[in-house]
Design a protein around this motif. Structure first.
Motif, PDB file in Angstrom:
ATOM      1  N   GLN A   1       6.482   6.120   7.429  1.00  0.00           N
ATOM      2  CA  GLN A   1       5.987   7.228   6.943  1.00  0.00           C
ATOM      3  C   GLN A   1       6.632   8.407   7.104  1.00  0.00           C
ATOM      4  N   ASP A   2       6.594   9.476   6.221  1.00  0.00           N
ATOM      5  CA  ASP A   2       7.450  10.543   6.281  1.00  0.00           C
ATOM      6  C   ASP A   2       6.542  11.822   6.093  1.00  0.00           C
ATOM      7  N   ILE A   3       6.317  12.716   7.020  1.00  0.00           N
ATOM      8  CA  ILE A   3       5.561  13.741   6.890  1.00  0.00           C
ATOM      9  C   ILE A   3       6.232  15.207   7.350  1.00  0.00           C
ATOM     10  N   THR A   4       6.001  16.164   6.517  1.00  0.00           N
ATOM     11  CA  THR A   4       6.847  17.615   6.631  1.00  0.00           C
ATOM     12  C   THR A   4       5.491  18.170   7.190  1.00  0.00           C
ATOM     13  N   TYR A   5       5.709  19.066   8.235  1.00  0.00           N
ATOM     14  CA  TYR A   5       4.782  19.917   8.809  1.00  0.00           C
ATOM     15  C   TYR A   5       5.390  21.282   8.736  1.00  0.00           C
ATOM     16  N   GLU A   6       4.632  22.405   8.282  1.00  0.00           N
ATOM     17  CA  GLU A   6       4.960  23.840   8.110  1.00  0.00           C
ATOM     18  C   GLU A   6       4.118  24.787   9.130  1.00  0.00           C
TER      19      GLU A   6
ATOM     20  N   PHE B   1       7.698   1.050  11.532  1.00  0.00           N
ATOM     21  CA  PHE B   1       7.293  -0.053  12.481  1.00  0.00           C
ATOM     22  C   PHE B   1       7.812  -1.475  11.454  1.00  0.00           C
ATOM     23  N   VAL B   2       8.316  -2.254  12.146  1.00  0.00           N
ATOM     24  CA  VAL B   2       8.569  -3.725  11.380  1.00  0.00           C
ATOM     25  C   VAL B   2       8.638  -4.634  12.417  1.00  0.00           C
ATOM     26  N   GLY B   3       7.647  -5.635  12.010  1.00  0.00           N
ATOM     27  CA  GLY B   3       7.438  -6.849  12.814  1.00  0.00           C
ATOM     28  C   GLY B   3       6.661  -7.923  12.411  1.00  0.00           C
ATOM     29  N   GLY B   4       6.366  -8.706  13.409  1.00  0.00           N
ATOM     30  CA  GLY B   4       5.405  -9.867  12.793  1.00  0.00           C
ATOM     31  C   GLY B   4       4.168 -10.188  13.781  1.00  0.00           C
ATOM     32  N   GLY B   5       3.375 -10.845  13.487  1.00  0.00           N
ATOM     33  CA  GLY B   5       2.214 -11.223  14.510  1.00  0.00           C
ATOM     34  C   GLY B   5       1.185 -12.207  13.798  1.00  0.00           C
ATOM     35  N   ALA B   6      -0.291 -12.296  14.393  1.00  0.00           N
ATOM     36  CA  ALA B   6      -0.733 -13.534  14.034  1.00  0.00           C
ATOM     37  C   ALA B   6      -2.222 -12.816  13.931  1.00  0.00           C
ATOM     38  N   HIS B   7      -3.100 -13.413  12.990  1.00  0.00           N
ATOM     39  CA  HIS B   7      -4.400 -12.727  12.692  1.00  0.00           C
ATOM     40  C   HIS B   7      -5.295 -14.024  12.678  1.00  0.00           C
ATOM     41  N   PHE B   8      -6.786 -13.700  13.198  1.00  0.00           N
ATOM     42  CA  PHE B   8      -7.398 -14.772  13.525  1.00  0.00           C
ATOM     43  C   PHE B   8      -8.733 -14.257  13.249  1.00  0.00           C
ATOM     44  N   PRO B   9      -9.486 -15.242  12.440  1.00  0.00           N
ATOM     45  CA  PRO B   9     -10.802 -14.854  11.508  1.00  0.00           C
ATOM     46  C   PRO B   9     -11.656 -14.964  12.664  1.00  0.00           C
ATOM     47  N   VAL B  10     -12.910 -14.008  12.030  1.00  0.00           N
ATOM     48  CA  VAL B  10     -14.082 -13.960  13.094  1.00  0.00           C
ATOM     49  C   VAL B  10     -15.296 -14.044  11.725  1.00  0.00           C
ATOM     50  N   ALA B  11     -15.964 -15.344  11.999  1.00  0.00           N
ATOM     51  CA  ALA B  11     -16.630 -15.754  10.979  1.00  0.00           C
ATOM     52  C   ALA B  11     -16.054 -15.776   9.706  1.00  0.00           C
ATOM     53  N   ASP B  12     -16.578 -15.270   8.343  1.00  0.00           N
ATOM     54  CA  ASP B  12     -15.922 -15.471   7.141  1.00  0.00           C
ATOM     55  C   ASP B  12     -15.514 -14.174   6.490  1.00  0.00           C
ATOM     56  N   MET B  13     -15.716 -13.005   7.057  1.00  0.00           N
ATOM     57  CA  MET B  13     -15.265 -11.869   6.309  1.00  0.00           C
ATOM     58  C   MET B  13     -14.530 -10.735   7.497  1.00  0.00           C
TER      59      MET B  13
ATOM     60  N   GLY C   1       3.452  14.735   2.562  1.00  0.00           N
ATOM     61  CA  GLY C   1       3.672  13.341   3.372  1.00  0.00           C
ATOM     62  C   GLY C   1       3.525  12.088   2.575  1.00  0.00           C
ATOM     63  N   LEU C   2       4.263  11.171   2.882  1.00  0.00           N
ATOM     64  CA  LEU C   2       4.021  10.038   1.820  1.00  0.00           C
ATOM     65  C   LEU C   2       4.084   8.518   3.090  1.00  0.00           C
ATOM     66  N   GLY C   3       3.492   7.690   2.769  1.00  0.00           N
ATOM     67  CA  GLY C   3       3.491   6.291   3.571  1.00  0.00           C
ATOM     68  C   GLY C   3       3.701   5.176   2.578  1.00  0.00           C
ATOM     69  N   LEU C   4       4.318   4.177   3.211  1.00  0.00           N
ATOM     70  CA  LEU C   4       4.451   3.022   2.446  1.00  0.00           C
ATOM     71  C   LEU C   4       4.261   1.944   3.527  1.00  0.00           C
ATOM     72  N   LYS C   5       3.386   0.821   3.269  1.00  0.00           N
ATOM     73  CA  LYS C   5       3.478  -0.449   4.021  1.00  0.00           C
ATOM     74  C   LYS C   5       3.068  -1.633   3.290  1.00  0.00           C
ATOM     75  N   GLY C   6       3.251  -2.802   4.043  1.00  0.00           N
ATOM     76  CA  GLY C   6       3.039  -3.912   3.247  1.00  0.00           C
ATOM     77  C   GLY C   6       2.862  -5.132   4.368  1.00  0.00           C
TER      78      GLY C   6
ATOM     79  N   GLN D   1       0.719  -1.248  -0.015  1.00  0.00           N
ATOM     80  CA  GLN D   1       0.015  -0.020   0.099  1.00  0.00           C
ATOM     81  C   GLN D   1       0.861   1.332  -0.153  1.00  0.00           C
ATOM     82  N   VAL D   2       0.461   2.262  -0.631  1.00  0.00           N
ATOM     83  CA  VAL D   2       0.975   3.492  -0.761  1.00  0.00           C
ATOM     84  C   VAL D   2       0.144   4.549  -0.439  1.00  0.00           C
ATOM     85  N   ASP D   3       0.512   5.529   0.493  1.00  0.00           N
ATOM     86  CA  ASP D   3      -0.301   6.495   0.901  1.00  0.00           C
ATOM     87  C   ASP D   3       0.145   8.091   0.685  1.00  0.00           C
TER      88      ASP D   3
END
Length: 228
Positions: A85-90, A105-117, A65-70, A37-39
């Motif tokens: 994320q890199d933001i310039t305030y003036e 922020f760089v890391g790892g984790g776990a995701h848990f489904p709730v129903a089907d969506m 400001g720009l952001g990048l995540k994946g 994702q690019v913001d």
């Protein structure tokens, strides 16, 4: 502090969204944790009264400001992710280039489904934030929820980091606390999603035997997410 009030409202909003999602069609897909994702930060502001005191000197607006995540899934439960994320305030014509400019922020984790969506997720990782041109390094925890409802995927997350840096001989604690809300819209199968996002953050700066001081920011973004 406004962060706590907004986060409480966010919890209510996410809970309501999950209930709507669970009562919607059961054929919706579970949100994917394989994406890039690019913001672009389209607007926002920061209150830097901790440095400049009350008045116009303390009010800053986003100039760019720009952001990048994946994220990348490992099996059916775990994932690794990274975001920066890199933001310039003036504050023209008084002060240029506000001191809070980037975070990673760089890391790892776990995701848990709730129903089907819907998915709940939790992750830990390494955090890095910049203040007054000093890099603070530490660790962080992130909790979130994502749910698909029709063409929209709603998300909410909360992140708390603890870091420190040494300007000279003094050691300072720098503890960002960030809440985010977003909605990703899908207009065609296999096409990138349009993502509208909002983040609210409090950057707490403290040292031994000194009162803590805060910087508060609010930002709105628009981005593109491609899932795989």
């Amino acid at each position: 502090m406004k962060m706590k009030n907004t986060f409480g409202a966010a919890v209510v909003a996410v809970s309501s969204t999950l209930l709507v999602g669970l009562s919607a069609t059961a054929h919706a897909d579970t949100p994917s944790f394989n994406f890039v994702q690019v913001d672009y930060i389209i607007s926002g502001d920061a209150d830097a009264g901790m440095f400049y005191g009350p008045g116009p000197l303390s009010k800053f607006e986003v100039s760019e400001g720009l952001g990048l995540k994946g994220a990348f899934e490992i099996g059916d439960l775990f994932f690794v992710s990274g975001e920066t994320q890199d933001i310039t305030y003036e504050n023209s014509p008084f002060v240029q280039d506000f001191v809070v400019t980037d975070s990673t922020f760089v890391g790892g984790g776990a995701h848990f489904p709730v129903a089907d969506m819907a998915e709940l997720y939790a992750q830990v990782g390494l955090a890095r934030a910049t203040i007054a041109n000093y890099a603070a390094n530490g660790y962080g925890l992130k909790l979130g929820a994502r749910v698909n409802v029709g063409i929209a995927e709603f998300g909410a997350w909360y992140q708390k980091s603890e870091a420190e840096f040494k300007p000279g001989s003094m050691t300072l604690d720098y503890d960002p606390e960030v809440m985010g809300l977003d909605v990703a819209l899908t207009f065609a199968e296999n096409a990138p999603q349009l993502v509208l996002g909002y983040t609210e953050a409090t950057y707490e700066l403290s040292a031994s035997n000194l009162p803590s001081i805060d910087i508060d920011t609010d930002n709105f973004s628009i981005g593109v997410r491609k899932t795989f």
